[in-house]
Design an enzyme around this catalytic site. Sequence first.
Site, short mmCIF file in Angstrom:
data_model
loop_
_atom_site.label_atom_id
_atom_site.label_comp_id
_atom_site.label_asym_id
_atom_site.label_seq_id
_atom_site.Cartn_x
_atom_site.Cartn_y
_atom_site.Cartn_z
N SER A 165 7.13 4.26 12.36
CA SER A 165 8.11 5.34 12.54
C SER A 165 8.71 5.25 13.94
O SER A 165 8.02 4.86 14.88
CB SER A 165 7.37 6.68 12.37
OG SER A 165 8.13 7.72 12.93
N THR A 196 0.85 -1.19 0.00
CA THR A 196 0.00 0.00 0.00
C THR A 196 0.89 1.24 0.00
O THR A 196 2.03 1.21 0.48
CB THR A 196 -0.96 0.03 1.21
OG1 THR A 196 -0.21 0.31 2.40
CG2 THR A 196 -1.72 -1.28 1.37
N SER A 238 4.58 6.21 -4.40
CA SER A 238 5.55 7.26 -4.04
C SER A 238 6.52 6.75 -2.97
O SER A 238 6.24 5.75 -2.30
CB SER A 238 4.74 8.45 -3.49
OG SER A 238 5.57 9.40 -2.88
N TYR A 264 -0.06 12.61 14.06
CA TYR A 264 0.77 11.61 13.38
C TYR A 264 1.22 10.52 14.36
O TYR A 264 1.00 9.33 14.12
CB TYR A 264 1.98 12.29 12.74
CG TYR A 264 2.88 11.33 11.97
CD1 TYR A 264 2.44 10.74 10.79
CD2 TYR A 264 4.16 11.01 12.42
CE1 TYR A 264 3.25 9.86 10.08
CE2 TYR A 264 4.98 10.14 11.71
CZ TYR A 264 4.52 9.57 10.54
OH TYR A 264 5.32 8.69 9.85
N1 LIG Z 1 9.45 9.82 5.20
C1 LIG Z 1 9.79 9.60 6.46
O1 LIG Z 1 10.67 10.28 7.04
C2 LIG Z 1 9.14 8.45 7.22
C3 LIG Z 1 9.72 8.06 8.46
C4 LIG Z 1 9.13 7.02 9.18
C5 LIG Z 1 8.00 6.38 8.69
N2 LIG Z 1 7.46 6.77 7.48
C6 LIG Z 1 6.26 6.07 7.01
O2 LIG Z 1 6.52 5.55 5.73
C7 LIG Z 1 5.30 5.41 5.01
C8 LIG Z 1 5.48 5.93 3.59
O3 LIG Z 1 5.78 7.31 3.65
P1 LIG Z 1 6.67 8.08 2.55
O4 LIG Z 1 7.66 8.87 3.30
O5 LIG Z 1 7.10 7.15 1.49
O6 LIG Z 1 5.57 9.13 2.04
P2 LIG Z 1 5.00 9.48 0.59
O7 LIG Z 1 6.09 9.51 -0.42
O8 LIG Z 1 4.17 10.69 0.81
O9 LIG Z 1 4.05 8.24 0.26
C9 LIG Z 1 2.83 8.05 0.93
C10 LIG Z 1 2.06 6.99 0.17
O10 LIG Z 1 0.81 6.77 0.83
C11 LIG Z 1 -0.23 6.86 -0.14
N3 LIG Z 1 -1.46 7.37 0.46
C12 LIG Z 1 -1.62 8.54 1.14
N4 LIG Z 1 -2.91 8.71 1.47
C13 LIG Z 1 -3.58 7.61 0.98
C14 LIG Z 1 -4.93 7.22 0.99
N5 LIG Z 1 -5.89 7.98 1.54
N6 LIG Z 1 -5.26 6.05 0.40
C15 LIG Z 1 -4.32 5.29 -0.19
N7 LIG Z 1 -3.01 5.60 -0.23
C16 LIG Z 1 -2.66 6.76 0.34
C17 LIG Z 1 0.31 7.83 -1.19
O11 LIG Z 1 -0.29 7.60 -2.46
P3 LIG Z 1 -1.44 8.49 -3.13
O12 LIG Z 1 -1.15 9.92 -2.82
O13 LIG Z 1 -1.31 8.13 -4.58
O14 LIG Z 1 -2.70 7.98 -2.52
C18 LIG Z 1 1.77 7.41 -1.26
O15 LIG Z 1 1.92 6.32 -2.13
C19 LIG Z 1 4.23 6.16 5.82
O16 LIG Z 1 3.42 5.23 6.52
C20 LIG Z 1 5.05 6.98 6.81
O17 LIG Z 1 4.34 7.21 8.01
C21 LIG Z 1 8.00 7.79 6.74
#
Ligand SMILES: NC(=O)c1ccc[n+]([C@@H]2O[C@H](COP(=O)([O-])OP(=O)(O)OC[C@H]3O[C@@H](n4cnc5c(N)ncnc54)[C@H](OP(=O)(O)O)[C@@H]3O)[C@@H](O)[C@H]2O)c1
Length: 280
Positions: free
Chosen positions: A161, A32, A36, A175
Amino acid sequence: MSALGRFLLSPPACRDLGTLRRAVAGHTILVTGASSGIGAATARRLGEAGATVLLLARREGALGAVAAQIRAAGGQAHLYPANLADPAGVQAVAGRIQAAHPRLHAVISNAGRSVRRRAQDGEATQDLPRLLAVNFSGPAALLLALRPALAAGGVVVNVSSVSARHVGAPRWSAYQGSKAGFDLWLHAAGAEWPRVRVASVYLPLVRTPMSAPTRAYRFLPALSADEAAQAVLWPLVRPVVRAAPWWLRGVELAGLLAPHALGRALRVLERWEAGQGGPA
Ligand SMILES: NC(=O)c1ccc[n+]([C@@H]2O[C@H](COP(=O)([O-])OP(=O)(O)OC[C@H]3O[C@@H](n4cnc5c(N)ncnc54)[C@H](OP(=O)(O)O)[C@@H]3O)[C@@H](O)[C@H]2O)c1
């Protein structure tokens, strides 16, 4: 990032493609948030390792671009556009997935959203219900609906996270609350599911579209999306339940032994961030 940098920052990770291939080739795996960042990188790596990858997110065009990269590298990918915040859409996509793929070997629950705003200010903008829908209730409903496809055995990986495990930080309440709540829910629900192993990977800062708007993060060390994907895939090659950077235990211990000092440190950090231009 250097080997030392990765050691200091990253949770344990599966960096060897051959090891991953032996674990997942021929398997059907749902990712899921695959349009991105970390989800897209995880899906590409799984495709490279010979898994059939099911890609779920809202933006069909972006999912199609990831699927095209997987297919160009010789892999197999199928698109499942859906909004996790829409309960009817979640049931519908779970039905479509199971009709086409009655047996899932793993689900990477990665889709997520972050908002960085004071709890009081966020009330007006509905931050808490919005984040709960994407980070907690949507993924939970999806997994419950997909249970029949996992009944023969599988792994659910929660992309969590480090902030879901350390003390509460200013401006992160929606968050942190939604990520920590889902993590606990998943491990409790997973305890009821025979033959399903639930694992959480607690990531530090990762350079993705999610973290890009926060100006102060540009000065902090971070994993790339590909490095984070290798950590996300660790529970597919080792029977772990939780994987985190080694220093997270120290932060948790500090939260237990010196909560006030840690709280003060987080407020100082917040003021420093504001000095860097504040939250974007
Ligand atoms: N970046 C960080 O520093 C970090 C650190 C720790 C944990 N994380 C975790 O890693 C995961 C991925 O984050 P990322 O950094 O890769 O962010 P990202 O590039 O913004 O990707 C988020 C993804 O979630 C999808 N998404 C968002 N809302 C959605 C919805 N309502 N229904 C279905 N899909 C949805 C988006 O796709 P669409 O917009 O196409 O729906 C996108 O594919 C998250 O769970 C985040 O909490 C991130």
